[in-house]
Enzyme design. Structure first.
Site, PDB file in Angstrom:
ATOM      1  N   ALA A  87      -3.930   8.093  -4.669  1.00  0.00           N
ATOM      2  CA  ALA A  87      -2.581   7.574  -4.867  1.00  0.00           C
ATOM      3  C   ALA A  87      -2.735   6.137  -5.354  1.00  0.00           C
ATOM      4  O   ALA A  87      -2.845   5.201  -4.566  1.00  0.00           O
ATOM      5  CB  ALA A  87      -1.786   7.629  -3.570  1.00  0.00           C
ATOM      6  N   GLY A 119       0.832  -1.202   0.000  1.00  0.00           N
ATOM      7  CA  GLY A 119       0.000   0.000   0.000  1.00  0.00           C
ATOM      8  C   GLY A 119       0.862   1.245   0.000  1.00  0.00           C
ATOM      9  O   GLY A 119       2.071   1.203  -0.259  1.00  0.00           O
ATOM     10  N   ASN A 120       0.239   2.383   0.274  1.00  0.00           N
ATOM     11  CA  ASN A 120       0.975   3.643   0.344  1.00  0.00           C
ATOM     12  C   ASN A 120       0.419   4.496   1.476  1.00  0.00           C
ATOM     13  O   ASN A 120      -0.535   4.101   2.158  1.00  0.00           O
ATOM     14  CB  ASN A 120       0.933   4.381  -0.997  1.00  0.00           C
ATOM     15  CG  ASN A 120      -0.485   4.674  -1.445  1.00  0.00           C
ATOM     16  OD1 ASN A 120      -1.239   5.371  -0.768  1.00  0.00           O
ATOM     17  ND2 ASN A 120      -0.862   4.142  -2.609  1.00  0.00           N
ATOM     18  N   ARG A 121       0.988   5.671   1.668  1.00  0.00           N
ATOM     19  CA  ARG A 121       0.670   6.497   2.835  1.00  0.00           C
ATOM     20  C   ARG A 121      -0.458   7.507   2.597  1.00  0.00           C
ATOM     21  O   ARG A 121      -0.681   8.379   3.421  1.00  0.00           O
ATOM     22  CB  ARG A 121       1.922   7.249   3.294  1.00  0.00           C
ATOM     23  CG  ARG A 121       3.039   6.352   3.810  1.00  0.00           C
ATOM     24  CD  ARG A 121       4.163   7.187   4.396  1.00  0.00           C
ATOM     25  NE  ARG A 121       5.214   6.373   4.968  1.00  0.00           N
ATOM     26  CZ  ARG A 121       6.286   5.985   4.327  1.00  0.00           C
ATOM     27  NH1 ARG A 121       6.442   6.333   3.059  1.00  0.00           N
ATOM     28  NH2 ARG A 121       7.210   5.253   4.920  1.00  0.00           N
TER      29      ARG A 121
END
Length: 400
Positions: A275, A205-207
């Site tokens: 994102a 995943g991402n932030r």
């Protein structure tokens, strides 16, 4: 200018309400104040009375010199009401029609718009009961400003912190000045992060928090648009603002593409603030990958995901396609390349390597890129303010 009643409740953030009152006055508004008993333990009513030049309502049974019923008179006087900070207690009372103190009783009698700014401990904010009460307030037509992620009075970091006074005033002014400029438009806004599953337990995943996209969605809604929010993983709650907003929850990039694909033909603009994961795991495991004794590494094969912005940029008819370029180096160069390769009408470039303007921050600093125009840097500002400014630009582009 408007007549505004500021309702202050028993949250430790009550001291910030003094600054909110002062800022509203500087903007030219008339302000009066009501306080719960708990709020008076945190800040003195005399301070607010001195600022506003009006008596502060702290007791339902205070006598009136003109014979009015005080809470009814105050409710009828207000063009707008602002509950700041709004404790879990007052939110529960408002949601359930309880009127047992000056604030809850006045609010129950108030026919004009009400803006609620929650502020509480993260555990209280995340309770299902609180979220149900928030959802009910939105159904009842109240406007909710989301609390922010930050250091709480208890000393640790979490959701539930009251936004800074300038952010509250900017948000409130956005509500006051809401328009119908986009009343005939339908806007798709993606936000949050998409996931690439590794096995049934793990994922890449991402932030992304979703804060920037949600600020844009709120701005579009307050300008009268029909708003379709396509949300991946977020660190904030996304309360539906009203009947003109639909929220679709997705997980993977493919999920996001398929949802947008169903909506795109009927839309006027697609704003990809999400994102999106550029790659997915090729060798997805149907069962949890177990740790094997002596195994020093595990290899994951990745393959490209569908490029959502490029796909719709190529197939658009008269829609606008707008994307973000979240970069850590060569920001403008990379964003300019993205503007061309994605066939986008507008790219918002931002440097996510900076802690105060990157993922999870409440402010942003962006540069606007459009075909045929020089890059236009915008000053660092709150994500709420940037969302409003962006939707004003989108509105002008749609008119052309």
């Amino acid at each position: 200018m408007a007549k505004i009643v500021v309702h202050i409740t028993g949250s430790i953030a009550a001291f910030k309400a003094v600054t909110v009152v002062r800022m509203l006055q500087k903007a030219g508004h008339q302000v009066r104040v009501a306080m719960t008993k708990s709020a008076t333990k945190l800040i003195g009513p005399a301070t607010l009375a001195s600022l506003t030049h009006y008596p502060v309502m702290t007791d339902l049974w205070e006598p009136s010199t003109k014979g009015q019923i005080p809470h009814i008179e105050l409710a009828d006087w207000a063009d707008y009401s602002l509950v700041v900070p709004a404790s879990a207690d007052i939110i529960a009372k408002m949601a359930n029609g309880i009127a047992d103190d000056p604030v809850s009783t006045t609010l129950l009698a108030t026919p004009s718009p009400v803006v609620v700014v929650p502020a509480m401990n993260t555990h209280m904010w995340q309770q299902p009961a609180t979220q149900r009460n928030i959802a009910r307030l939105i159904q009842d037509g109240k406007v909710i400003m989301q609390p922010v992620h930050g250091k709480l009075a208890e000393g640790y970091v979490g959701d539930g912190r009251m936004p800074e006074p300038i952010d509250v005033v900017n948000f409130f002014n956005g509500v006051i000045h809401q328009s119908n400029e986009l009343a005939s438009k339908r806007i798709i806004i993606s936000l949050g992060g998409t996931l690439s599953p590794i096995d049934p337990v793990r994922y890449i995943g991402n932030r992304s928090s979703g804060k920037m996209g949600w600020a844009i969605a709120q701005a579009a809604y307050h300008m009268g648009a029909q708003v379709d929010v396509v949300a991946g993983r977020t660190s904030i709650s996304l309360p539906k603002l009203g009947d003109r907003m639909t929220i679709y929850r997705v997980q993977t990039t493919q999920d996001m593409y398929e949802t947008i694909n169903q909506l795109f033909d009927k839309s006027n603009a697609l704003i990809m603030a999400a994102a999106v994961a550029d790659f997915k795991v090729t060798n997805y495991a149907d069962q949890k990958i177990k740790k094997v004794a002596g195994q020093e590494q595990i290899n994951l094969q990745l393959e490209p995901n569908i490029d959502i912005l490029k796909t719709f940029g190529e197939q658009k008819k008269d829609q606008l396609t707008i994307g973000f370029a979240a970069e850590t180096q060569d920001v403008i160069e990379n964003a300019q390349q993205k503007l061309t390769s994605k066939h986008a009408d507008l790219i918002i470039a931002n440097d996510v390597s900076q802690s105060d303007t990157g993922f999870n921050a409440d402010t942003n600093k962006v540069t606007i890129l459009r075909p045929g125009y020089d890059p236009e840097p915008w000053a660092q500002d709150t994500k709420q303010a940037i969302g409003v400014k962006l939707m004003q630009l989108v509105n002008s582009m749609l008119k052309k």
